[in-house]
Design a protein around this motif. Structure first.
Motif, PDB file in Angstrom:
ATOM      1  N   ILE A 291       0.837  -1.202   0.000  1.00 51.13           N
ATOM      2  CA  ILE A 291       0.000   0.000   0.000  1.00 51.13           C
ATOM      3  C   ILE A 291       0.871   1.252   0.000  1.00 51.13           C
ATOM      4  CG2 ILE A 291      -1.653   1.328   1.386  1.00 51.13           C
ATOM      5  CD1 ILE A 291      -2.950  -1.395   2.120  1.00 51.13           C
ATOM      6  N   ALA A 292       2.000   1.200   0.726  1.00 48.56           N
ATOM      7  CA  ALA A 292       2.936   2.332   0.708  1.00 48.56           C
ATOM      8  C   ALA A 292       3.463   2.571  -0.702  1.00 48.56           C
ATOM      9  CB  ALA A 292       4.084   2.072   1.674  1.00 48.56           C
ATOM     10  N   SER A 293       3.797   1.497  -1.408  1.00 48.91           N
ATOM     11  CA  SER A 293       4.309   1.624  -2.777  1.00 48.91           C
ATOM     12  C   SER A 293       3.258   2.198  -3.714  1.00 48.91           C
ATOM     13  CB  SER A 293       4.781   0.262  -3.297  1.00 48.91           C
ATOM     14  OG  SER A 293       5.875  -0.218  -2.541  1.00 48.91           O
ATOM     15  N   VAL A 294       2.006   1.760  -3.546  1.00 54.77           N
ATOM     16  CA  VAL A 294       0.924   2.286  -4.377  1.00 54.77           C
ATOM     17  C   VAL A 294       0.727   3.777  -4.102  1.00 54.77           C
ATOM     18  CG1 VAL A 294      -1.551   2.168  -4.848  1.00 54.77           C
ATOM     19  CG2 VAL A 294      -0.231   0.061  -4.607  1.00 54.77           C
ATOM     20  N   LEU A 295       0.722   4.147  -2.837  1.00 52.54           N
ATOM     21  CA  LEU A 295       0.517   5.551  -2.472  1.00 52.54           C
ATOM     22  C   LEU A 295       1.622   6.452  -3.012  1.00 52.54           C
ATOM     23  CD1 LEU A 295      -0.792   5.260   1.193  1.00 52.54           C
ATOM     24  CD2 LEU A 295      -1.930   6.473  -0.671  1.00 52.54           C
ATOM     25  N   GLU A 296       2.825   5.934  -3.113  1.00 49.47           N
ATOM     26  CA  GLU A 296       3.940   6.731  -3.622  1.00 49.47           C
ATOM     27  C   GLU A 296       3.759   7.120  -5.088  1.00 49.47           C
ATOM     28  OE1 GLU A 296       7.456   4.496  -2.829  1.00 49.47           O
ATOM     29  OE2 GLU A 296       7.437   4.910  -0.675  1.00 49.47           O
ATOM     30  N   THR A 297       2.905   6.402  -5.803  1.00 48.90           N
ATOM     31  CA  THR A 297       2.674   6.723  -7.218  1.00 48.90           C
ATOM     32  C   THR A 297       1.614   7.801  -7.401  1.00 48.90           C
ATOM     33  OG1 THR A 297       0.898   5.085  -7.597  1.00 48.90           O
ATOM     34  CG2 THR A 297       3.184   4.305  -7.779  1.00 48.90           C
ATOM     35  N   VAL A 298       0.946   8.185  -6.318  1.00 49.78           N
ATOM     36  CA  VAL A 298      -0.157   9.147  -6.391  1.00 49.78           C
ATOM     37  C   VAL A 298       0.387  10.575  -6.319  1.00 49.78           C
ATOM     38  CG1 VAL A 298      -2.270   9.959  -5.265  1.00 49.78           C
ATOM     39  CG2 VAL A 298      -1.755   7.514  -5.334  1.00 49.78           C
ATOM     40  N   ASN A 299      -0.148  11.435  -7.172  1.00 53.20           N
ATOM     41  CA  ASN A 299       0.099  12.866  -7.041  1.00 53.20           C
ATOM     42  C   ASN A 299      -1.199  13.601  -7.347  1.00 53.20           C
ATOM     43  OD1 ASN A 299      -0.054  13.218  -9.932  1.00 53.20           O
ATOM     44  ND2 ASN A 299       2.068  12.534 -10.084  1.00 53.20           N
ATOM     45  N   ASP A 300      -1.143  14.915  -7.506  1.00 57.34           N
ATOM     46  CA  ASP A 300      -2.371  15.689  -7.669  1.00 57.34           C
ATOM     47  C   ASP A 300      -3.159  15.328  -8.915  1.00 57.34           C
ATOM     48  OD1 ASP A 300      -2.773  17.310  -5.430  1.00 57.34           O
ATOM     49  OD2 ASP A 300      -1.189  18.676  -6.033  1.00 57.34           O
ATOM     50  N   THR A 301      -2.506  14.743  -9.912  1.00 59.37           N
ATOM     51  CA  THR A 301      -3.204  14.406 -11.152  1.00 59.37           C
ATOM     52  C   THR A 301      -3.122  12.919 -11.496  1.00 59.37           C
ATOM     53  OG1 THR A 301      -1.242  14.951 -12.469  1.00 59.37           O
ATOM     54  CG2 THR A 301      -2.848  16.710 -12.115  1.00 59.37           C
ATOM     55  N   THR A 302      -2.627  12.105 -10.567  1.00 61.13           N
ATOM     56  CA  THR A 302      -2.506  10.661 -10.800  1.00 61.13           C
ATOM     57  C   THR A 302      -3.307   9.894  -9.758  1.00 61.13           C
ATOM     58  OG1 THR A 302      -0.305  10.857 -11.783  1.00 61.13           O
ATOM     59  CG2 THR A 302      -0.931   8.700 -10.937  1.00 61.13           C
ATOM     60  N   VAL A 303      -4.207   9.053 -10.230  1.00 56.57           N
ATOM     61  CA  VAL A 303      -5.031   8.194  -9.382  1.00 56.57           C
ATOM     62  C   VAL A 303      -4.462   6.785  -9.422  1.00 56.57           C
ATOM     63  CG1 VAL A 303      -7.326   7.135  -9.162  1.00 56.57           C
ATOM     64  CG2 VAL A 303      -7.113   9.580  -9.709  1.00 56.57           C
ATOM     65  N   ALA A 304      -4.386   6.134  -8.263  1.00 56.89           N
ATOM     66  CA  ALA A 304      -3.904   4.753  -8.186  1.00 56.89           C
ATOM     67  C   ALA A 304      -5.032   3.842  -7.717  1.00 56.89           C
ATOM     68  CB  ALA A 304      -2.714   4.645  -7.251  1.00 56.89           C
ATOM     69  N   ILE A 305      -5.188   2.697  -8.392  1.00 59.31           N
ATOM     70  CA  ILE A 305      -6.203   1.704  -8.042  1.00 59.31           C
ATOM     71  C   ILE A 305      -5.497   0.382  -7.756  1.00 59.31           C
ATOM     72  CG2 ILE A 305      -8.287   0.499  -8.808  1.00 59.31           C
ATOM     73  CD1 ILE A 305      -8.790   2.852 -10.721  1.00 59.31           C
ATOM     74  N   PHE A 306      -5.834  -0.218  -6.629  1.00 58.40           N
ATOM     75  CA  PHE A 306      -5.142  -1.414  -6.155  1.00 58.40           C
ATOM     76  C   PHE A 306      -6.161  -2.505  -5.858  1.00 58.40           C
ATOM     77  CE2 PHE A 306      -3.554  -3.416  -2.045  1.00 58.40           C
ATOM     78  CZ  PHE A 306      -2.749  -4.358  -2.653  1.00 58.40           C
ATOM     79  N   VAL A 307      -5.930  -3.711  -6.398  1.00 63.97           N
ATOM     80  CA  VAL A 307      -6.831  -4.853  -6.185  1.00 63.97           C
ATOM     81  C   VAL A 307      -6.080  -5.952  -5.445  1.00 63.97           C
ATOM     82  CG1 VAL A 307      -8.232  -6.626  -7.294  1.00 63.97           C
ATOM     83  CG2 VAL A 307      -8.137  -4.330  -8.270  1.00 63.97           C
ATOM     84  N   SER A 308      -6.686  -6.452  -4.373  1.00 67.37           N
ATOM     85  CA  SER A 308      -6.032  -7.486  -3.555  1.00 67.37           C
ATOM     86  C   SER A 308      -7.068  -8.205  -2.709  1.00 67.37           C
ATOM     87  CB  SER A 308      -4.989  -6.827  -2.641  1.00 67.37           C
ATOM     88  OG  SER A 308      -4.493  -7.745  -1.671  1.00 67.37           O
TER      89      SER A 308
END
Length: 399
Positions: free
Chosen positions: A129-146
């Motif tokens: 989840i930390a790695s996924v969150l690191e890819t997020v910025n003001d214009t980038t949305v991250a979606i994670f399935v688990s």
């Protein structure tokens, strides 16, 4: 003379504090509010999509898996409303997928999972989840399935779960510093499962023709999440056994307007002394699901005599608002201005009901997930100071 001075002083204080008895001999009132602009951006976000490819996810990759259908359907719809859509596997590392969405879905099988690389035997969800969150910025949305199953240790399991909760809270807080308007949405769904279930003690049990829960986590600037939700409503996932949504964000200033119940103007004629008022509002940037928005218990006025009669979705797709709020200013109420507060809700009951504390008896807990409430509570802890979702201020003038 003294009595006149007292009366004059009281009138002056009433004027100073804006107190008007709306029902005192008046048949009409006028309500007004200050316009609020929409914060939903005109451009589209980039979306990064991650699916965990650990061994515990193999069972969801069976023929006819609703997980694969849900992912294919949801991401393909999102793709029409994004700047770019990037696909990944994730476990101990982020693994980019170079093909298109169709080939990505076709490649969702145990062989491709293990061939992709990374540590598929054991996963640290906090790190993922930390790695996924690191890819997020003001214009980038991250979606994670688990499947979000926590691998409990043989000893000190409770300490481990508490540490996971704190880790998630810390990671979300760090992300909030980079993305002040960070929003988080977590969805619970279910899918056919044919495969291995791994117990905390290392033993394995084969499950066949059962349904198991999995989760979709969505992270991003709440204004972009609102835009995506408007284009691709999360409710469309209901056909894939969507059974729970919980959402988090900071306080939003949402567009709204206030009218009489007929929506024909600002002037409200009393009915048996009461005044019936309607607010039209766009709740999208609060990220709250429809059931939360329609729950009257989530609303309070400063003046406790004002009554929320109901909150209703607006079906007109062309409307810039999402809901009606109907309320009544009762006969005798003393008011010149007030504020309706929509409070941030508590965690829904499905979160605790979905939690398996030990992971030791899977056949009795097929619809539960080991430790899921600690992961979600960690997110909730990061938003614990956000008590208000939005507010609606309005003025009342006697005519």
């Amino acid at each position: 003379m003294k009595n006149k001075l007292i009366i004059t002083s009281l009138i002056g204080l009433a004027a100073l504090f804006g107190v008007v008895a709306v029902s005192c001999g008046s048949k009409k009132i006028e309500v007004s509010s200050t316009p609020v602009s929409s914060s939903i951006p005109s451009d589209n976000p980039c979306v990064k999509f991650f699916i965990e490819n650990s061994g515990s996810m193999d069972g969801y990759m069976c023929d006819g898996s609703q997980l694969k259908d849900a992912v294919y359907d949801y991401v393909s719809d999102l793709n029409r409303n994004t700047n770019t859509t990037q696909l990944y596997y994730i476990n101990s590392q982020i693994i980019p997928y170079k093909g298109n969405l169709t080939s990505y879905i076709k490649a969702l099988n145990p062989a491709s999972f293990h061939k992709a690389g990374g540590n598929t035997a054991n996963t640290d969800l906090g790190s993922i989840i930390a790695s996924v969150l690191e890819t997020v910025n003001d214009t980038t949305v991250a979606i994670f399935v688990s499947d979000c199953i926590l691998d409990l240790p043989a000893k000190d399991a409770q300490k481990f779960l508490t540490n996971c909760e704190i880790r998630i809270k810390d990671e979300v807080i760090n992300a909030q510093k980079r993305v002040p308007n960070l929003g988080v949405e977590i969805l619970k769904l279910a899918s056919d499962f044919n495969g291995k279930y791994f117990y905390p003690n290392g033993s394995v049990e084969m499950l066949k023709d059962v349904k198991r829960p999995y989760y979709i986590w969505i992270f991003g600037n709440k204004n972009y999440l609102a835009k995506l939700n408007a284009s691709v409503p999360l409710s469309q996932l209901t056909k894939y056994d969507l059974s729970g949504i919980v959402a988090f964000s900071n306080q939003s200033a949402v567009p709204y307007d206030i009218f009489n119940n007929a929506l024909t103007g600002k002037t409200i004629v009393s009915s048996r002394g009461d005044y019936h008022v309607t607010i039209q509002a766009d709740f999208s940037t609060t990220l709250q699901p429809d059931g939360i928005v329609q729950d009257k218990g989530n609303y309070t006025f400063n003046n406790s005599t004002i009554i929320v009669e109901g909150v209703y979705p607006i079906s007109d797709q062309k409307s810039k608002y999402s809901h009606f709020i109907k309320f009544t200013i009762p006969k005798g109420a003393t008011i010149a201005q007030d504020c309706l507060t929509f409070h941030a809700p508590k965690l829904p009951s499905w979160v605790s009901e979905s939690n398996d504390e030990t992971g030791t008896n899977i056949k009795e807990n097929l619809n539960k997930t080991t430790g899921i409430k600690y992961l979600i509570q960690g997110v909730a802890d990061a938003y614990k100071n956000e008590k208000i979702s939005t507010t609606f201020n309005f003025n009342v003038k006697r005519k």
